[in-house]
Design an enzyme around this catalytic site. Structure first.
Site, short mmCIF file in Angstrom:
data_model
loop_
_atom_site.label_atom_id
_atom_site.label_comp_id
_atom_site.label_asym_id
_atom_site.label_seq_id
_atom_site.Cartn_x
_atom_site.Cartn_y
_atom_site.Cartn_z
N ARG A 142 1.01 -0.87 -0.28
CA ARG A 142 -0.26 -0.03 0.14
C ARG A 142 0.68 0.77 0.36
O ARG A 142 1.75 1.03 0.72
CB ARG A 142 -0.93 0.13 0.89
CG ARG A 142 -1.75 0.89 1.22
CD ARG A 142 -2.79 0.97 2.33
NE ARG A 142 -3.83 2.37 3.08
CZ ARG A 142 -2.92 3.63 3.07
NH1 ARG A 142 -2.25 3.25 4.10
NH2 ARG A 142 -4.45 4.36 3.71
N SER A 144 -12.58 -2.65 0.40
CA SER A 144 -13.08 -2.57 1.67
C SER A 144 -14.99 -2.02 2.00
O SER A 144 -14.97 -1.12 0.92
CB SER A 144 -12.33 -0.90 2.01
OG SER A 144 -10.59 -1.75 2.14
N LYS A 204 -3.61 5.83 8.80
CA LYS A 204 -4.29 6.72 7.57
C LYS A 204 -4.69 7.88 7.84
O LYS A 204 -5.59 7.79 8.64
CB LYS A 204 -5.95 5.41 7.33
CG LYS A 204 -6.37 5.73 5.84
CD LYS A 204 -7.25 3.82 5.49
CE LYS A 204 -8.47 4.51 4.77
NZ LYS A 204 -8.31 4.75 3.49
N1 TZP Z 1 -7.49 1.36 6.68
C1 TZP Z 1 -8.11 1.37 7.54
S1 TZP Z 1 -7.51 1.88 8.79
C2 TZP Z 1 -5.96 1.70 7.73
C3 TZP Z 1 -6.89 1.36 6.90
C4 TZP Z 1 -5.49 0.98 5.77
C5 TZP Z 1 -4.77 1.32 8.54
C6 TZP Z 1 -4.34 0.10 9.36
O1 TZP Z 1 -3.39 0.91 10.03
P1 TZP Z 1 -2.73 0.31 11.82
O2 TZP Z 1 -1.73 0.95 11.80
O3 TZP Z 1 -2.50 -1.36 11.93
O4 TZP Z 1 -3.31 0.79 12.58
#
Ligand code: TZP
Ligand code: MG
Length: 217
Positions: free
Chosen positions: A41, A113, A142
């Site tokens: 990503r 998603s 994010k």
């Molecule tokens: N989509 C929803 S939350 C997220 C994504 C890509 C980030 C998740 O990262 P982390 O560090 O595990 O909370």
């Protein structure tokens, strides 16, 4: 390809998520530690593009292949096709899931998603192999994350579509993973829990341990 829930920690990372550590070293440690999927990503400030991104994606792919772990590309359908990645993950604001399924063919993994039973239904109809749901908890990984949603909607989707694998995401760590496992997920997706861990294999084991503790069966 069918989404496998055997090794259920789903690691997500881009080249900018690993702080001062080399992202490929972090990925290799995660692969050694037993992750079941890796999603590339590549987002945010300084994100790689063009040939640098291609080179990084190929390096990730080589590592993933040597551990037999599927490589899934976030958003970038053409990059996934170009390198023959194992799958693609898209959000609600990205390309339409049915069109992506057509583009990648039926053998590749498609993740979408979703945030509701309705979106999960549409994703499954469009050919998703699994759905991602979150953020379950607060996340700093994010920039445009929605409000933490807890596990309620995951439970609703798991009940409505018992055979649709769900991956929970957002702020998941060894302390709260059992709660997510109990909600009916097939996997948990993490960025920072792994990229910030000193002992990556130990952290993966701890995330998995919640699964046994929280398993409904
Ligand atoms: N989509 C929803 S939350 C997220 C994504 C890509 C980030 C998740 O990262 P982390 O560090 O595990 O909370
Ligand atoms: Mg996206």
């Amino acid at each position: 390809m069918k989404f496998s829930d055997k090794a259920a920690v789903y690691f997500i990372m881009g080249s900018k998520n690993s702080g001062t550590r080399n992202p490929l070293k972090v990925l290799e440690a995660a692969l050694k530690g037993g992750i079941g999927h890796f999603q590339l990503r590549e987002k945010g400030e300084g994100a790689l593009t063009g040939s640098a991104l291609l080179e990084f994606a190929l390096a990730c792919q080589q590592l993933c292949r040597s551990y037999g772990v599927p490589l899934i590309i976030n958003d970038l359908v053409e990059l996934a096709c170009q390198i023959d990645a194992d799958g693609v993950h898209i959000g609600q604001d990205d390309a339409e899931a049915g069109q992506v399924r057509q583009r990648i063919g039926k053998e590749k993994l498609l993740g979408v998603s979703v945030h509701s039973v309705k979106e999960a239904h549409l994703a499954a109809e469009a050919g998703a192999d699994y759905v991602g749901m979150g953020p379950v908890f607060g996340t700093a990984s994010k920039a445009d994350a929605k409000k933490p949603a807890g596990v309620q909607e995951i439970q609703a989707v798991a009940t409505a579509f018992p055979f649709l694998p769900i991956v929970g995401i957002g702020g998941i760590n060894p302390e709260n993973a059992a709660q997510v496992w109990r909600s009916g997920v097939a996997g948990i997706a993490v960025i920072s829990s792994i990229t910030e861990a000193h002992d990556i294999a130990g952290q993966i084991a701890a995330l998995q341990a919640g699964r046994i503790e929280g398993d409904r069966k």
